[in-house]
Design an enzyme around this catalytic site. Structure first.
Site, PDB file in Angstrom:
ATOM      1  N   THR A  73      23.789  32.087  72.106  1.00  0.00           N
ATOM      2  CA  THR A  73      25.011  32.597  71.440  1.00  0.00           C
ATOM      3  C   THR A  73      25.066  34.065  70.907  1.00  0.00           C
ATOM      4  OG1 THR A  73      25.651  30.091  70.816  1.00  0.00           O
ATOM      5  CG2 THR A  73      27.186  31.952  70.214  1.00  0.00           C
ATOM      6  N   ARG A 125      16.619  33.268  69.736  1.00  0.00           N
ATOM      7  CA  ARG A 125      16.488  32.832  68.501  1.00  0.00           C
ATOM      8  C   ARG A 125      15.178  31.873  68.760  1.00  0.00           C
ATOM      9  NH1 ARG A 125      21.380  32.227  65.007  1.00  0.00           N
ATOM     10  NH2 ARG A 125      22.062  34.271  65.153  1.00  0.00           N
ATOM     11  N   SER A 167      20.547  35.401  61.738  1.00  0.00           N
ATOM     12  CA  SER A 167      21.665  34.863  61.076  1.00  0.00           C
ATOM     13  C   SER A 167      21.049  34.330  59.533  1.00  0.00           C
ATOM     14  CB  SER A 167      22.443  34.535  61.916  1.00  0.00           C
ATOM     15  OG  SER A 167      23.908  34.519  61.127  1.00  0.00           O
ATOM     16  N   HIS A 168      21.848  33.156  59.467  1.00  0.00           N
ATOM     17  CA  HIS A 168      21.889  32.225  58.445  1.00  0.00           C
ATOM     18  C   HIS A 168      20.746  31.099  58.293  1.00  0.00           C
ATOM     19  CE1 HIS A 168      24.359  30.709  61.618  1.00  0.00           C
ATOM     20  NE2 HIS A 168      23.703  29.528  61.420  1.00  0.00           N
ATOM     21  N   LYS A 197      18.415  40.643  69.157  1.00  0.00           N
ATOM     22  CA  LYS A 197      19.203  40.685  69.955  1.00  0.00           C
ATOM     23  C   LYS A 197      19.598  42.171  70.098  1.00  0.00           C
ATOM     24  CE  LYS A 197      23.632  40.465  67.056  1.00  0.00           C
ATOM     25  NZ  LYS A 197      24.768  39.946  66.860  1.00  0.00           N
ATOM     26  N   ASP A 244      25.907  35.831  54.572  1.00  0.00           N
ATOM     27  CA  ASP A 244      24.855  35.204  55.211  1.00  0.00           C
ATOM     28  C   ASP A 244      23.579  36.155  55.348  1.00  0.00           C
ATOM     29  OD1 ASP A 244      25.836  36.643  57.363  1.00  0.00           O
ATOM     30  OD2 ASP A 244      25.204  35.366  58.893  1.00  0.00           O
ATOM     31  N   ASP A 296      22.449  37.921  57.343  1.00  0.00           N
ATOM     32  CA  ASP A 296      22.372  39.153  58.195  1.00  0.00           C
ATOM     33  C   ASP A 296      23.605  39.909  57.782  1.00  0.00           C
ATOM     34  OD1 ASP A 296      23.481  37.470  59.864  1.00  0.00           O
ATOM     35  OD2 ASP A 296      23.473  38.646  61.510  1.00  0.00           O
ATOM     36  N   ASP A 323      26.762  39.123  58.455  1.00  0.00           N
ATOM     37  CA  ASP A 323      28.226  39.292  59.321  1.00  0.00           C
ATOM     38  C   ASP A 323      29.035  38.041  58.840  1.00  0.00           C
ATOM     39  OD1 ASP A 323      26.577  37.327  60.401  1.00  0.00           O
ATOM     40  OD2 ASP A 323      26.665  38.003  62.410  1.00  0.00           O
ATOM     41  N   ARG A 324      28.667  37.020  58.254  1.00  0.00           N
ATOM     42  CA  ARG A 324      29.658  35.836  57.872  1.00  0.00           C
ATOM     43  C   ARG A 324      30.290  36.153  56.491  1.00  0.00           C
ATOM     44  NH1 ARG A 324      27.610  30.287  60.321  1.00  0.00           N
ATOM     45  NH2 ARG A 324      27.179  30.949  62.520  1.00  0.00           N
ATOM     46  N   THR A 336      33.212  30.803  72.177  1.00  0.00           N
ATOM     47  CA  THR A 336      32.508  31.121  70.944  1.00  0.00           C
ATOM     48  C   THR A 336      31.505  31.860  71.171  1.00  0.00           C
ATOM     49  OG1 THR A 336      32.654  28.664  70.430  1.00  0.00           O
ATOM     50  CG2 THR A 336      30.768  29.775  69.385  1.00  0.00           C
ATOM     51  N   GLU A 382      35.942  30.427  63.466  1.00  0.00           N
ATOM     52  CA  GLU A 382      35.919  29.503  62.617  1.00  0.00           C
ATOM     53  C   GLU A 382      34.588  29.262  61.925  1.00  0.00           C
ATOM     54  OE1 GLU A 382      33.673  26.631  63.162  1.00  0.00           O
ATOM     55  OE2 GLU A 382      33.081  27.764  64.880  1.00  0.00           O
ATOM     56  N   SER A 383      33.564  29.814  62.363  1.00  0.00           N
ATOM     57  CA  SER A 383      32.299  29.849  61.959  1.00  0.00           C
ATOM     58  C   SER A 383      32.021  30.689  60.759  1.00  0.00           C
ATOM     59  CB  SER A 383      31.386  29.802  62.956  1.00  0.00           C
ATOM     60  OG  SER A 383      31.382  30.844  63.718  1.00  0.00           O
ATOM     61  N   LYS A 412      30.925  40.751  63.722  1.00  0.00           N
ATOM     62  CA  LYS A 412      31.811  40.211  62.363  1.00  0.00           C
ATOM     63  C   LYS A 412      31.128  40.831  61.284  1.00  0.00           C
ATOM     64  CE  LYS A 412      29.296  36.079  62.922  1.00  0.00           C
ATOM     65  NZ  LYS A 412      29.108  35.456  64.194  1.00  0.00           N
ATOM     66  N   ARG A 433      28.853  20.109  67.449  1.00  0.00           N
ATOM     67  CA  ARG A 433      29.584  20.355  66.731  1.00  0.00           C
ATOM     68  C   ARG A 433      30.918  19.630  67.132  1.00  0.00           C
ATOM     69  NH1 ARG A 433      26.656  24.288  64.055  1.00  0.00           N
ATOM     70  NH2 ARG A 433      25.971  26.042  65.213  1.00  0.00           N
TER      71      ARG A 433
HETATM   72  C1  G1P Z   1      27.195  29.734  65.800  1.00  0.00           C
HETATM   73  C2  G1P Z   1      28.872  29.699  65.751  1.00  0.00           C
HETATM   74  C3  G1P Z   1      29.495  30.962  66.508  1.00  0.00           C
HETATM   75  C4  G1P Z   1      28.891  32.232  66.107  1.00  0.00           C
HETATM   76  C5  G1P Z   1      27.354  32.223  66.219  1.00  0.00           C
HETATM   77  C6  G1P Z   1      26.669  33.384  65.655  1.00  0.00           C
HETATM   78  O1  G1P Z   1      26.981  29.689  67.379  1.00  0.00           O
HETATM   79  O2  G1P Z   1      29.351  28.653  66.102  1.00  0.00           O
HETATM   80  O3  G1P Z   1      30.907  30.989  66.204  1.00  0.00           O
HETATM   81  O4  G1P Z   1      29.117  33.154  66.848  1.00  0.00           O
HETATM   82  O5  G1P Z   1      26.858  30.973  65.528  1.00  0.00           O
HETATM   83  O6  G1P Z   1      26.927  33.616  64.297  1.00  0.00           O
HETATM   84  P1  G1P Z   1      26.648  28.285  67.904  1.00  0.00           P
HETATM   85  O7  G1P Z   1      25.449  27.639  67.136  1.00  0.00           O
HETATM   86  O8  G1P Z   1      27.885  27.132  67.651  1.00  0.00           O
HETATM   87  O9  G1P Z   1      26.288  28.525  69.322  1.00  0.00           O
HETATM   88 ZN    ZN Z   2      25.076  36.134  60.607  1.00  0.00          ZN
END
Ligand code: G1P
Ligand code: ZN
Length: 543
Positions: free
Chosen positions: A18, A22, A113-114, A126, A277, A279, A281-282, A344, A364-365, A376, A496
């Site tokens: 996504t 990772r 990310s988180h 990325k 978070d 990095d 972005d959240r 997503t 929504e995340s 974001k 999810r």
């Molecule tokens: C998750 C979130 C998605 C977001 C991504 C990166 O991805 O659901 O909205 O863009 O992290 O922050 P997922 O683990 O669901 O593929």
């Molecule tokens: Zn992030």
């Protein structure tokens, strides 16, 4: 100093998910793992000779080593210049800002990310394209294809760069400029928001707590909130970035940001609370004893955008990821603008923003952003809210109550089941898929099923098609149950389940979301057989 061609062999499993590639740090530390992927990127993005690359990460464990390797590879591959954040650190939105501001060819962002950080935790990388946004799928697929037939990578044999000192350095024929990315980012924020209005909010009876969660936003938040906006010293909690995020899980939600949540739900709670978070972005937005769902946050932003200097002339359109609630759609309807529904992942918003079709985007995340960058942006969202509160002089709860009176309330929740056996997770979705025909017309949770499908998206700009983006059960009254597997995890599978139910009746708006959605939750378990297949009787995380 000499340039080397090092022979290598393809390594399996380097398909970006996504949000980039990772994996565990230990995987990235395997011989050639990072090098193969970086060379695959450089081989897949066009003619890079003489170009500028932006480079930085969220500061997690292995960030510094990876930066030095990538710099040497960038030099050997013909880049003319690399802009790197001081200390090797750039928040994801700041990287996007820098790519755009300096018209770089693209950027490499080192982040998971988180996800937790440290020698036994996660790392990620990325590639972002010249618009500042995540590479679209055709690029990430080309990178993946290249990882499967790579035979060699290029690297310069030279000394490391001192990443802590700002300035210009040479690495072979390439220039490395170590930049202060906080300054560029803060300058952009001052162009967008009414800093005077927000400053005056802090002189009133208004209190704010921001949790940087020991991650990348600490220095940015201190400069912007405590420096430029004169919020009291101590407004920024956990503001020292740590390479293991102090052992935490810097995901700004009600479960992982519990330190902040306890404050906002405690005695003498502040008026406003927010977190970002790993990095940057959240974002999570809280009021005094009040949680704003990210889906509602996007809708409130769209409805109040004209209060913000940057958006005072109105927004072109909004976009939300498919599982995000339809709250923003209702605002778009009233405003007479388009609302796009994408798969997503932030990469699907880039084309819409580049084409001028949308100004605000959200997931929504805990992701919200606008066309000021192509990622974001956590601190941007916090500033957007501060600007709304400064103008409206109302509480967070008051803003939401008013919003629901106007537009109705989309009750919404996401249930995550983490670390599930992969085969069981796949079967959970397949069970629902197998009932697509029989579910149609049935009554579940007191609602009639209108249709079921696997969500597919055709990009309105380039016509590219993305299939299998989530299993949907859609009801006649607009309620939805959606099942998806995470594309960002590094071990096992994460299921999810996204639940949504629309409530126009103001008298019912005070209900707790889990209560309001209880029958939908039962229905989701029933049709998917999740409890039986996974052995779980409750989610790992509820947001
Ligand atoms: C998750 C979130 C998605 C977001 C991504 C990166 O991805 O659901 O909205 O863009 O992290 O922050 P997922 O683990 O669901 O593929
Ligand atoms: Zn992030």
């Amino acid at each position: 100093m000499s340039e080397h061609t090092v022979s290598t062999q393809p390594i399996e499993g380097q398909r970006p998910g996504t949000s980039g590639l990772r994996a565990k740090v230990k995987t990235f530390q395997q011989p050639n793992y990072l090098e193969n992927f970086v060379q695959a990127v450089f081989d897949s993005i066009g003619d890079i000779s003489g170009q500028t690359l932006v480079l930085g990460g969220d500061g997690r464990f292995y960030n510094r080593e990876a930066i030095q390797t990538i710099l040497k590879m960038a030099a050997a591959n013909g880049f003319a210049k690399v802009l790197v954040g001081q200390g090797g650190i750039l928040s994801t939105p700041a990287a996007s800002c820098v790519i755009r501001k300096y018209q770089a060819f693209g950027g490499l962002i080192l982040s998971a990310s988180h996800n937790p950080a440290g020698p036994d935790e996660d790392f990620g990388i990325k590639y972002n394209i010249g618009n500042g946004g995540p590479a679209p799928e055709n690029v990430t697929e080309a990178i993946y294809a290249r990882t499967l037939n790579i035979t060699a990578y290029q690297i310069l044999d030279c000394a490391d760069i001192n990443l802590d000192e700002k300035g210009k350095f040479s690495m072979g024929d390439m220039q490395v400029e170590v930049i202060d990315a906080v300054a560029d980012y803060a300058a952009l924020m001052q162009e967008l928001f009414d800093f005077d209005a927000i400053r005056s909010l802090f002189t009133q009876d208004f209190s704010f707590a921001f949790d940087a969660m020991h991650a990348v936003t600490g220095p940015y938040a201190k400069v912007i909130f405590e420096g430029l906006l004169k919020a009291p010293h101590g407004t920024v909690m956990n503001g020292e970035p740590k390479d293991d995020f102090a052992g935490g899980h810097p995901d700004p939600n009600l479960t992982y940001a519990h330190e902040l949540v306890d404050i906002l739900y405690g005695e003498d709670a502040p008026d406003f609370g927010a977190a970002s978070d790993g990095d940057g972005d959240r974002n999570m937005i809280l009021g005094n004893h009040f949680f704003v769902t990210p889906s509602d946050s996007l809708a409130v932003m769209a409805a109040n955008a004209t209060l913000i200097p940057a958006y005072k002339k109105g927004i072109a359109g909004v976009a939300r990821s498919m599982p995000t609630s339809g709250a923003a759609d209702r605002v778009a309807d009233v405003l007479g603008i388009d609302c796009f529904e994408t798969p997503t992942g932030w990469k699907f918003f880039g084309n819409l923003m580049d084409a001028g079709k949308v100004t605000l985007c959200g997931e929504e995340s805990f992701g919200t952003g606008s066309d000021h960058v192509r990622e974001k942006d956590g601190l941007w969202a916090v500033l957007f809210w501060l600007n709304i509160l400064a103008v409206r002089q109302e509480s967070v709860e008051g803003v939401l109550a008013d919003h629901w009176v106007t537009y109705g309330r989309n009750f919404y929740s996401r249930h995550d089941y983490e670390g599930v056996d992969s085969a069981a997770a796949t079967q959970v979705l397949q069970n629902v898929r197998d009932q697509f025909d029989s579910l149609k017309g049935q009554t579940l949770a007191g609602r009639v099923v209108q249709m079921c499908d696997d969500f597919a998206y055709t990009d309105p700009i380039d016509g590219s098609v993305s299939e299998n983006q989530g299993v949907r059960v859609l009801f006649e009254d607009g309620s939805r149950i959606i099942f998806r597997l995470s594309g960002t995890g590094t071990s096992g599978a994460t299921i999810r389940i996204y639940l949504e139910s629309y409530e126009p009746d103001t008298a019912k708006h005070g209900l707790d979301a889990q209560e309001a959605l209880a029958d939908m939750i039962d229905a989701a378990n029933h049709i998917s057989k999740l409890p039986e297949l996974t052995g779980r009787d409750k989610p790992t995380v509820i947001t």
